[in-house]
Motif scaffolding. Sequence first.
Motif, PDB file in Angstrom:
ATOM      1  N   LEU A 336     -37.053   4.586  -2.795  1.00  0.00           N
ATOM      2  CA  LEU A 336     -36.047   5.490  -3.340  1.00  0.00           C
ATOM      3  C   LEU A 336     -36.656   6.457  -4.352  1.00  0.00           C
ATOM      4  CD1 LEU A 336     -33.057   3.013  -3.791  1.00  0.00           C
ATOM      5  CD2 LEU A 336     -33.299   4.803  -2.051  1.00  0.00           C
ATOM      6  N   MET A 337     -37.654   5.997  -5.078  1.00  0.00           N
ATOM      7  CA  MET A 337     -38.351   6.904  -5.993  1.00  0.00           C
ATOM      8  C   MET A 337     -39.062   7.999  -5.209  1.00  0.00           C
ATOM      9  SD  MET A 337     -39.935   4.272  -8.837  1.00  0.00           S
ATOM     10  CE  MET A 337     -40.750   5.590  -9.753  1.00  0.00           C
ATOM     11  N   ARG A 338     -39.743   7.632  -4.125  1.00  0.00           N
ATOM     12  CA  ARG A 338     -40.425   8.640  -3.308  1.00  0.00           C
ATOM     13  C   ARG A 338     -39.415   9.618  -2.717  1.00  0.00           C
ATOM     14  NH1 ARG A 338     -43.371   4.020  -1.666  1.00  0.00           N
ATOM     15  NH2 ARG A 338     -42.188   3.870   0.288  1.00  0.00           N
ATOM     16  N   ALA A 339     -38.277   9.082  -2.226  1.00  0.00           N
ATOM     17  CA  ALA A 339     -37.255   9.945  -1.636  1.00  0.00           C
ATOM     18  C   ALA A 339     -36.653  10.894  -2.669  1.00  0.00           C
ATOM     19  CB  ALA A 339     -36.158   9.085  -1.018  1.00  0.00           C
ATOM     20  N   SER A 340     -36.712  10.504  -3.942  1.00  0.00           N
ATOM     21  CA  SER A 340     -36.148  11.326  -5.032  1.00  0.00           C
ATOM     22  C   SER A 340     -37.176  12.250  -5.647  1.00  0.00           C
ATOM     23  CB  SER A 340     -35.572  10.408  -6.119  1.00  0.00           C
ATOM     24  OG  SER A 340     -34.661   9.495  -5.583  1.00  0.00           O
ATOM     25  N   GLY A 341     -38.412  12.168  -5.181  1.00  0.00           N
ATOM     26  CA  GLY A 341     -39.463  13.004  -5.755  1.00  0.00           C
ATOM     27  C   GLY A 341     -39.926  12.534  -7.113  1.00  0.00           C
ATOM     28  N   LEU A 351     -39.298   9.554 -17.876  1.00  0.00           N
ATOM     29  CA  LEU A 351     -38.356   9.897 -16.821  1.00  0.00           C
ATOM     30  C   LEU A 351     -37.419  11.014 -17.302  1.00  0.00           C
ATOM     31  CD1 LEU A 351     -37.307   9.089 -13.954  1.00  0.00           C
ATOM     32  CD2 LEU A 351     -35.659   7.604 -15.119  1.00  0.00           C
ATOM     33  N   GLY A 352     -37.517  12.179 -16.664  1.00  0.00           N
ATOM     34  CA  GLY A 352     -36.698  13.307 -17.061  1.00  0.00           C
ATOM     35  C   GLY A 352     -35.266  13.189 -16.556  1.00  0.00           C
ATOM     36  N   ARG A 353     -34.374  14.016 -17.132  1.00  0.00           N
ATOM     37  CA  ARG A 353     -32.969  13.948 -16.760  1.00  0.00           C
ATOM     38  C   ARG A 353     -32.760  14.254 -15.278  1.00  0.00           C
ATOM     39  NH1 ARG A 353     -28.642  18.078 -19.312  1.00  0.00           N
ATOM     40  NH2 ARG A 353     -29.914  19.489 -18.027  1.00  0.00           N
ATOM     41  N   ASP A 354     -33.413  15.304 -14.774  1.00  0.00           N
ATOM     42  CA  ASP A 354     -33.248  15.669 -13.366  1.00  0.00           C
ATOM     43  C   ASP A 354     -33.778  14.558 -12.459  1.00  0.00           C
ATOM     44  OD1 ASP A 354     -32.057  18.019 -14.045  1.00  0.00           O
ATOM     45  OD2 ASP A 354     -33.856  19.261 -13.755  1.00  0.00           O
ATOM     46  N   GLU A 355     -34.923  13.974 -12.825  1.00  0.00           N
ATOM     47  CA  GLU A 355     -35.462  12.871 -12.028  1.00  0.00           C
ATOM     48  C   GLU A 355     -34.493  11.694 -12.020  1.00  0.00           C
ATOM     49  OE1 GLU A 355     -40.321  13.276 -12.443  1.00  0.00           O
ATOM     50  OE2 GLU A 355     -39.191  12.164 -13.967  1.00  0.00           O
ATOM     51  N   ARG A 356     -33.933  11.401 -13.177  1.00  0.00           N
ATOM     52  CA  ARG A 356     -33.002  10.273 -13.283  1.00  0.00           C
ATOM     53  C   ARG A 356     -31.767  10.504 -12.411  1.00  0.00           C
ATOM     54  NH1 ARG A 356     -31.751  10.812 -18.264  1.00  0.00           N
ATOM     55  NH2 ARG A 356     -29.580  11.457 -17.965  1.00  0.00           N
ATOM     56  N   LEU A 359     -32.566  10.073  -8.788  1.00  0.00           N
ATOM     57  CA  LEU A 359     -32.664   8.645  -8.474  1.00  0.00           C
ATOM     58  C   LEU A 359     -31.285   8.028  -8.288  1.00  0.00           C
ATOM     59  CD1 LEU A 359     -35.417   6.937 -10.684  1.00  0.00           C
ATOM     60  CD2 LEU A 359     -35.162   6.826  -8.201  1.00  0.00           C
ATOM     61  N   VAL A 360     -30.399   8.332  -9.203  1.00  0.00           N
ATOM     62  CA  VAL A 360     -29.036   7.795  -9.100  1.00  0.00           C
ATOM     63  C   VAL A 360     -28.373   8.270  -7.811  1.00  0.00           C
ATOM     64  CG1 VAL A 360     -26.717   7.867 -10.117  1.00  0.00           C
ATOM     65  CG2 VAL A 360     -28.719   7.527 -11.581  1.00  0.00           C
ATOM     66  N   SER A 361     -28.603   9.532  -7.460  1.00  0.00           N
ATOM     67  CA  SER A 361     -28.037  10.069  -6.224  1.00  0.00           C
ATOM     68  C   SER A 361     -28.587   9.333  -5.007  1.00  0.00           C
ATOM     69  CB  SER A 361     -28.332  11.566  -6.118  1.00  0.00           C
ATOM     70  OG  SER A 361     -27.814  12.086  -4.920  1.00  0.00           O
ATOM     71  N   SER A 362     -29.873   9.007  -5.011  1.00  0.00           N
ATOM     72  CA  SER A 362     -30.477   8.272  -3.896  1.00  0.00           C
ATOM     73  C   SER A 362     -29.923   6.855  -3.803  1.00  0.00           C
ATOM     74  CB  SER A 362     -32.003   8.224  -4.052  1.00  0.00           C
ATOM     75  OG  SER A 362     -32.571   9.493  -3.858  1.00  0.00           O
ATOM     76  N   ILE A 363     -29.683   6.243  -4.945  1.00  0.00           N
ATOM     77  CA  ILE A 363     -29.150   4.878  -4.958  1.00  0.00           C
ATOM     78  C   ILE A 363     -27.702   4.850  -4.486  1.00  0.00           C
ATOM     79  CG2 ILE A 363     -28.473   2.968  -6.478  1.00  0.00           C
ATOM     80  CD1 ILE A 363     -30.932   3.736  -8.224  1.00  0.00           C
ATOM     81  N   LYS A 364     -26.917   5.837  -4.916  1.00  0.00           N
ATOM     82  CA  LYS A 364     -25.478   5.840  -4.621  1.00  0.00           C
ATOM     83  C   LYS A 364     -25.103   6.635  -3.371  1.00  0.00           C
ATOM     84  CE  LYS A 364     -22.712   4.362  -6.841  1.00  0.00           C
ATOM     85  NZ  LYS A 364     -22.088   3.001  -6.702  1.00  0.00           N
ATOM     86  N   ALA A 365     -25.947   7.570  -2.969  1.00  0.00           N
ATOM     87  CA  ALA A 365     -25.548   8.452  -1.856  1.00  0.00           C
ATOM     88  C   ALA A 365     -26.758   8.880  -1.037  1.00  0.00           C
ATOM     89  CB  ALA A 365     -24.802   9.665  -2.404  1.00  0.00           C
TER      90      ALA A 365
END
Length: 436
Positions: A336-341, A351-356, A359-365
Amino acid sequence: MSVAESIYDVAVLGAGAAGLFAASRAAERGRRVLLVEKNRRPGVKILMSGGTRCNITNARGLKDLSVVSGPIDPAFDPKEARGARGIMLAFGDKGRFLASSLRSLSVERTVALFEAEGVATKIEGNGKVFPVSDRAVDVLDALLRRLVRSGAELRTESPCGGVTTDPDGEGFLVRLPNGSIRARRVVVAVGGRSYPGSGTTGDGYEIARSFGHTIVDPRPALVPIRVEAEWVRELKGITISDAIARILPPSGPALAERREAVLFAHFGLTGPAVLDVSGVVARRDDPGTLSIGLDVLPGDRAEALDARLQADSRTGRRSVAGLLSQDLPKRLALALMRASGVPEDRIGPELGRDERRRLVSSIKALRLPIAGTLGFAKAEVTSGGVSLDEVDPDTLQSRLCPGLHFIGEVLDLDGRIGGYNFQAAWSTGWRCGEVV
């Protein structure tokens, strides 16, 4: 053997779940019954089901849990037991077709029948009812004992070559390898097209068509979904016990949604949540336009997850992968980290705000393009079949040809995973055996 020497009250075609119940019940009522099966042995699909454990039914169809003699998983909430409605809901709008059959053979009565044959049962957390032994062969043996006691005649390695009306009398002629037999009534219980290796190759559709019946285009249902993303294949073997799977069109709301377990596999995705939404994909001529959306932490709202990840990342110098691994398998967290860049070596404080948020978007959607399904070869049931509009739900008799009955998976009737489809087979078979 000549036709004249072979006259039966009832010929049941197919010795699967529905056919075994129909033949036994009809014979118990004094009918002369012939049960024919194309395979060398009856009940092949029963033996394959539930990972060879046979998911007999679902406890959501019970009102009285006391009929189950084995353990009840504490994760199953007795409040979920809704009686017949709990079964019908699993079939959507078509569930009401089962009302008469479920009144004739309820889930309580089904479980009691197996218990009386020495098959102790148990309830797992998702309501699935299994034999305590976890052996499908025990279920089949119980059915065959009852069949023998009933006095019904069983012929294996006897594929039906067709059914016609009897020109010399009432009823039908059934073509078999050793000659035709006469039967006053014929019950078609040969299944659909799922798991063709078990003999279910759609034979019943041609019989139905020959009598003018409409066949709703058969498609695989409860079938794994192919996803071509290489990183998904690398996660094979990982199971998320609680996830949400959604089938998403290019725009607009989800076409189907289910919360259950998800399993990553070498071809893509399977598990109960994925299987339950797969029918939407299988019924599309353009499945490549669809995506599957995954929420792998459905118990957390996106905002709360973002806040927690933000707070945790400020504590010490733990890696982001380590933070995510508190809730997810590490291999999935890294994917999921790789998928989120997000770099795999990223530590929390960096961990920057955009990265975070990514990540949340990849986990939830998480959204993955769909390549198709594994087809009938791996489908647990068939969607489509003999149109329900042309079958009397009370007697399972054709509205077009008196004396011809359709039961089980040959009908355009498929439900969610979890024992619901077996219950439909047991109940339609029993009800038909009560009226033929």
